[in-house]
Write a protein that holds these residues in place. Structure first.
Motif, short mmCIF file in Angstrom:
data_model
loop_
_atom_site.label_atom_id
_atom_site.label_comp_id
_atom_site.label_asym_id
_atom_site.label_seq_id
_atom_site.Cartn_x
_atom_site.Cartn_y
_atom_site.Cartn_z
N ALA A 9 -7.95 0.53 -6.46
CA ALA A 9 -7.26 1.82 -6.39
C ALA A 9 -7.77 2.74 -7.48
O ALA A 9 -7.96 2.32 -8.62
CB ALA A 9 -5.77 1.59 -6.56
N ARG A 13 -4.29 7.71 -8.33
CA ARG A 13 -3.27 7.16 -7.44
C ARG A 13 -2.34 6.21 -8.20
O ARG A 13 -1.14 6.18 -7.98
CB ARG A 13 -3.91 6.43 -6.27
CG ARG A 13 -4.44 7.36 -5.21
CD ARG A 13 -4.98 6.56 -4.03
NE ARG A 13 -5.28 7.42 -2.93
CZ ARG A 13 -4.40 7.78 -1.99
NH1 ARG A 13 -3.18 7.30 -2.02
NH2 ARG A 13 -4.74 8.58 -1.03
N GLN A 73 3.95 -4.63 -3.63
CA GLN A 73 4.03 -3.17 -3.68
C GLN A 73 5.40 -2.73 -4.17
O GLN A 73 6.42 -3.12 -3.62
CB GLN A 73 3.84 -2.57 -2.28
CG GLN A 73 2.46 -2.70 -1.71
CD GLN A 73 2.41 -2.09 -0.32
OE1 GLN A 73 3.04 -2.58 0.60
NE2 GLN A 73 1.65 -1.01 -0.19
N ARG A 78 3.75 1.76 -2.52
CA ARG A 78 3.79 1.89 -1.05
C ARG A 78 3.53 3.34 -0.66
O ARG A 78 2.79 3.61 0.29
CB ARG A 78 5.14 1.41 -0.54
CG ARG A 78 5.17 1.31 0.97
CD ARG A 78 6.42 0.61 1.45
NE ARG A 78 6.36 -0.78 1.01
CZ ARG A 78 7.42 -1.54 0.80
NH1 ARG A 78 8.62 -1.06 0.98
NH2 ARG A 78 7.29 -2.77 0.39
N TRP A 80 1.79 5.52 -2.22
CA TRP A 80 0.41 5.89 -2.51
C TRP A 80 -0.60 4.90 -1.92
O TRP A 80 -1.77 4.91 -2.29
CB TRP A 80 0.22 6.06 -4.01
CG TRP A 80 0.87 7.32 -4.48
CD1 TRP A 80 2.13 7.47 -4.96
CD2 TRP A 80 0.30 8.61 -4.44
NE1 TRP A 80 2.37 8.78 -5.23
CE2 TRP A 80 1.27 9.52 -4.92
CE3 TRP A 80 -0.95 9.12 -4.05
CZ2 TRP A 80 1.03 10.88 -5.02
CZ3 TRP A 80 -1.18 10.48 -4.16
CH2 TRP A 80 -0.19 11.34 -4.63
N ARG A 81 -0.14 4.03 -1.02
CA ARG A 81 -0.99 3.05 -0.31
C ARG A 81 -1.74 2.13 -1.27
O ARG A 81 -2.93 1.89 -1.13
CB ARG A 81 -1.98 3.75 0.62
CG ARG A 81 -1.36 4.48 1.76
CD ARG A 81 -2.35 4.96 2.82
NE ARG A 81 -3.73 4.92 2.49
CZ ARG A 81 -4.47 5.96 2.11
NH1 ARG A 81 -3.93 7.14 2.01
NH2 ARG A 81 -5.76 5.83 1.86
N GLN A 83 -1.67 -1.73 -3.34
CA GLN A 83 -1.09 -3.07 -3.29
C GLN A 83 -1.69 -3.92 -4.39
O GLN A 83 -2.88 -3.86 -4.67
CB GLN A 83 -1.35 -3.73 -1.93
CG GLN A 83 -0.65 -5.06 -1.79
CD GLN A 83 -0.79 -5.65 -0.39
OE1 GLN A 83 -1.63 -5.22 0.39
NE2 GLN A 83 0.03 -6.62 -0.09
N LEU A 168 -6.63 -0.15 -2.86
CA LEU A 168 -6.26 1.01 -2.05
C LEU A 168 -6.28 0.55 -0.59
O LEU A 168 -7.32 0.10 -0.09
CB LEU A 168 -7.23 2.15 -2.27
CG LEU A 168 -7.02 3.40 -1.42
CD1 LEU A 168 -5.66 4.02 -1.70
CD2 LEU A 168 -8.14 4.40 -1.68
N LEU A 169 -5.13 0.64 0.06
CA LEU A 169 -5.05 0.25 1.46
C LEU A 169 -5.57 1.36 2.36
O LEU A 169 -5.43 2.54 2.03
CB LEU A 169 -3.58 -0.07 1.82
CG LEU A 169 -2.97 -1.23 1.06
CD1 LEU A 169 -1.47 -1.32 1.35
CD2 LEU A 169 -3.66 -2.53 1.41
N LYS A 171 -5.83 4.01 5.51
CA LYS A 171 -4.84 4.78 6.26
C LYS A 171 -4.59 4.10 7.59
O LYS A 171 -5.51 3.53 8.19
CB LYS A 171 -5.34 6.20 6.51
CG LYS A 171 -5.39 7.06 5.30
CD LYS A 171 -5.84 8.46 5.66
CE LYS A 171 -5.93 9.32 4.41
NZ LYS A 171 -6.38 10.68 4.72
N ASP A 172 -3.34 4.18 8.06
CA ASP A 172 -3.04 3.64 9.40
C ASP A 172 -3.76 4.47 10.44
O ASP A 172 -3.80 5.69 10.36
CB ASP A 172 -1.54 3.66 9.67
CG ASP A 172 -0.80 2.64 8.85
OD1 ASP A 172 -1.43 1.66 8.41
OD2 ASP A 172 0.41 2.82 8.65
#
Length: 174
Positions: A9, A13, A73, A78, A80-81, A83, A168-169, A171-172
């Protein structure tokens, strides 16, 4: 792509997630501060009370440790995506959460000390910390912010000690 292959990340963020979590934790601490008043008959408690300090630290650890051990998270992370994962991609246990919490305290303590001196220049710091009062008041806040920034840098000392990583996860795509 596996979770462990996701990028670390970025610092901005992490800082925004910390701010979000700090606001939530402040609300929790505000509510939690009412509980000790039950035992004092509503009288204020002296500021240098170690039992009260321990109580508030336990609340803070419960907040972070609970989120870190159950999904990795916090609410800010959560939003800011982000984990928190272990290097082996396993879930954090309470011991690793405690180590991560304790290793992060110095940066927060410096920042809080800096804010206390900045907003109340007449505050009397104890013994060895008294020399800090001779510094420009904003510099202690800056030192605390820099410490937190470097402490949360990817592969920083806290992540090395705890064998964790904040990722950093994506985006869906839905």
């Amino acid at each position: 792509m596996t979770v462990s292959a996701l990028p670390s990340a970025p610092l901005h963020r992490r800082l925004f997630a910390m701010l979000y979590d700090a606001l939530l934790l402040l609300a929790i601490l505000f509510i939690a501060s009412a509980i000790p008043l039950i035992f004092t008959g509503g009288e204020a408690i002296e500021g240098h009370n170690l039992l009260l300090t321990g109580y508030f630290l336990l609340i803070c650890f419960g907040f972070f440790g609970g989120f870190w051990t159950h999904g990795g998270q916090t609410l800010g992370m959560r939003a800011w995506r982000l984990q928190l994962i272990r290097d082996n991609a396993g879930a954090l246990d309470w011991l690793a959460a405690l180590l991560r919490f304790l290793s992060g305290l110095p940066g927060w303590l410096v920042l809080m000390l800096g804010l206390a001196v900045y907003f109340n220049p007449q505050i009397q710091l104890p013994g060895i910390l008294r020399w800090l009062q001779n510094l420009p008041h904003g510099s202690i806040v800056l030192i605390g912010l820099l410490w937190l920034g470097f402490d949360n840098w990817p592969n920083g000392w806290r992540e090395r000690i705890t064998h964790t990583r904040v990722i950093l996860l994506p985006k869906d795509r839905g």
